[in-house]
Design a protein around this motif. Structure first.
Motif, mmCIF file in Angstrom:
data_model
loop_
_atom_site.group_PDB
_atom_site.id
_atom_site.type_symbol
_atom_site.label_atom_id
_atom_site.label_comp_id
_atom_site.label_asym_id
_atom_site.label_seq_id
_atom_site.Cartn_x
_atom_site.Cartn_y
_atom_site.Cartn_z
ATOM 1 N N CYS A 251 -23.783 0.068 -3.806
ATOM 2 C CA CYS A 251 -22.988 -1.093 -3.379
ATOM 3 C C CYS A 251 -21.941 -0.721 -2.333
ATOM 4 N N CYS A 252 -21.806 0.558 -2.036
ATOM 5 C CA CYS A 252 -20.780 1.009 -1.093
ATOM 6 C C CYS A 252 -21.339 1.282 0.299
ATOM 7 N N GLY A 253 -22.533 0.832 0.561
ATOM 8 C CA GLY A 253 -23.076 1.077 1.900
ATOM 9 C C GLY A 253 -24.360 0.322 2.160
ATOM 10 N N HIS B 62 -21.569 -5.717 4.341
ATOM 11 C CA HIS B 62 -20.291 -6.104 4.933
ATOM 12 C C HIS B 62 -19.241 -6.052 3.828
ATOM 13 N N ILE B 63 -18.388 -5.053 3.870
ATOM 14 C CA ILE B 63 -17.356 -4.886 2.841
ATOM 15 C C ILE B 63 -16.113 -5.600 3.359
ATOM 16 N N LEU B 64 -16.010 -6.877 2.997
ATOM 17 C CA LEU B 64 -14.960 -7.732 3.557
ATOM 18 C C LEU B 64 -13.644 -7.539 2.820
ATOM 19 N N GLU C 257 -13.161 -6.014 7.964
ATOM 20 C CA GLU C 257 -14.351 -5.425 7.345
ATOM 21 C C GLU C 257 -14.147 -3.922 7.316
ATOM 22 N N MET C 258 -14.528 -3.298 6.229
ATOM 23 C CA MET C 258 -14.378 -1.850 6.107
ATOM 24 C C MET C 258 -15.299 -1.133 7.100
ATOM 25 N N LYS C 259 -14.770 -0.084 7.726
ATOM 26 C CA LYS C 259 -15.627 0.745 8.561
ATOM 27 C C LYS C 259 -16.551 1.562 7.677
ATOM 28 N N LYS D 214 -22.147 4.291 5.113
ATOM 29 C CA LYS D 214 -21.421 4.248 3.842
ATOM 30 C C LYS D 214 -19.945 3.979 4.099
ATOM 31 N N CYS D 215 -19.295 3.294 3.168
ATOM 32 C CA CYS D 215 -17.865 3.016 3.256
ATOM 33 C C CYS D 215 -17.093 4.311 3.536
ATOM 34 N N VAL D 216 -16.102 4.206 4.404
ATOM 35 C CA VAL D 216 -15.345 5.412 4.775
ATOM 36 C C VAL D 216 -14.588 6.027 3.598
ATOM 37 N N PHE D 217 -14.434 5.277 2.524
ATOM 38 C CA PHE D 217 -13.699 5.813 1.374
ATOM 39 C C PHE D 217 -14.611 6.315 0.250
ATOM 40 N N LEU D 218 -15.909 6.347 0.510
ATOM 41 C CA LEU D 218 -16.831 6.880 -0.500
ATOM 42 C C LEU D 218 -16.885 8.409 -0.364
ATOM 43 N N ARG D 219 -16.598 9.093 -1.446
ATOM 44 C CA ARG D 219 -16.633 10.570 -1.459
ATOM 45 C C ARG D 219 -17.511 11.015 -2.613
ATOM 46 N N LEU E 272 -18.350 8.523 -5.104
ATOM 47 C CA LEU E 272 -17.267 7.911 -5.876
ATOM 48 C C LEU E 272 -16.252 7.290 -4.926
ATOM 49 N N CYS E 273 -15.629 6.202 -5.392
ATOM 50 C CA CYS E 273 -14.627 5.527 -4.576
ATOM 51 C C CYS E 273 -13.315 6.320 -4.605
ATOM 52 N N SER E 274 -12.847 6.727 -3.446
ATOM 53 C CA SER E 274 -11.612 7.528 -3.398
ATOM 54 C C SER E 274 -10.356 6.656 -3.391
ATOM 55 N N ILE E 275 -10.551 5.333 -3.368
ATOM 56 C CA ILE E 275 -9.403 4.413 -3.444
ATOM 57 C C ILE E 275 -9.592 3.456 -4.624
ATOM 58 N N TYR E 276 -10.163 3.990 -5.681
ATOM 59 C CA TYR E 276 -10.582 3.154 -6.821
ATOM 60 C C TYR E 276 -9.466 2.237 -7.328
ATOM 61 N N ARG F 140 -9.149 -0.607 -4.861
ATOM 62 C CA ARG F 140 -10.387 -1.050 -4.210
ATOM 63 C C ARG F 140 -10.376 -2.572 -4.062
ATOM 64 N N PRO F 141 -11.068 -3.049 -3.040
ATOM 65 C CA PRO F 141 -11.031 -4.483 -2.732
ATOM 66 C C PRO F 141 -11.644 -5.354 -3.833
ATOM 67 N N LEU F 142 -11.274 -6.606 -3.788
ATOM 68 C CA LEU F 142 -11.807 -7.601 -4.720
ATOM 69 C C LEU F 142 -13.336 -7.612 -4.707
ATOM 70 N N ILE F 143 -13.892 -7.572 -3.522
ATOM 71 C CA ILE F 143 -15.347 -7.659 -3.368
ATOM 72 C C ILE F 143 -16.030 -6.499 -4.104
ATOM 73 N N CYS F 144 -15.367 -5.350 -4.127
ATOM 74 C CA CYS F 144 -15.912 -4.179 -4.828
ATOM 75 C C CYS F 144 -15.735 -4.331 -6.335
ATOM 76 N N GLN F 145 -14.613 -4.908 -6.736
ATOM 77 C CA GLN F 145 -14.369 -5.091 -8.172
ATOM 78 C C GLN F 145 -15.347 -6.097 -8.767
HETATM 79 S S1 SF4 Z 1 -13.674 0.639 -1.295
HETATM 80 FE FE1 SF4 Z 1 -14.516 1.998 -2.856
HETATM 81 S S2 SF4 Z 1 -15.812 0.665 -4.158
HETATM 82 FE FE2 SF4 Z 1 -15.415 -0.433 -2.226
HETATM 83 S S3 SF4 Z 1 -17.151 0.060 -0.897
HETATM 84 FE FE3 SF4 Z 1 -15.521 1.549 -0.449
HETATM 85 S S4 SF4 Z 1 -15.992 3.316 -1.760
HETATM 86 FE FE4 SF4 Z 1 -17.147 1.567 -2.568
#
Ligand code: SF4
Length: 140
Positions: A19-21, A29-31, A64-66, A71-76, A79-83, A86-91
């Protein structure tokens, strides 16, 4: 209650990172809301333009997330590095909440894309109530 949700649905995240990419079939589109971007900027110390692009025609989401290599720039390491922020759309993932104007009600639906729908814990009314409350807090 002014929303309806799927009964008897099971879901438990297995951290696959799908779901992160982007996938083979879908460009993701990670809005992002303005308030979310500001919070992420504070927490990460990154300037907003470092991790977002503008999003047009997606109000109330204005960024929109780069992504890096799709893959989302915060995926490491998947795993989400800004858990914590993290945005509503991700939650919400793998669920969505749409307003049906004719019925005057919000309706939760799930995506068939997520491989863990149908597995793990059965979700309760409290799970959906928490998501609904979160959406109200962020969107109102
Ligand atoms: S913010 Fe975190 S949960 Fe959302 S797409 Fe990026 S890595 Fe995934």
């Amino acid at each position: 209650m002014n929303y309806i949700y799927p009964a008897n649905v099971c879901f438990e995240c297995n951290n696959c990172g799908l779901c992160c990419g982007d996938t083979e079939n879908k460009r993701r589109h990670i809005l992002l809301l303005k308030s979310e971007v500001e919070e992420i900027s504070i927490v990460t110390g990154q300037r907003i333009e470092e991790f977002t692009i503008d999003s047009v025609g997606t109000t109330p989401y204005v960024y929109e997330m780069k992504k890096l290599e799709g893959k989302c720039v915060f995926l490491r390491d998947n795993l989400c590095s800004i858990y914590a922020v993290r945005p509503l759309i991700c939650q919400f993932y793998p669920f969505e909440l749409k307003y049906e104007a004719d019925r005057k009600i919000h309706v939760f639906s799930d995506t068939s894309e997520c491989p863990m729908i149908g597995w793990g814990k059965k979700l309760t009314k409290e799970n959906f109530e928490a998501l609904y409350t979160l959406a109200q807090q962020r969107l109102l």
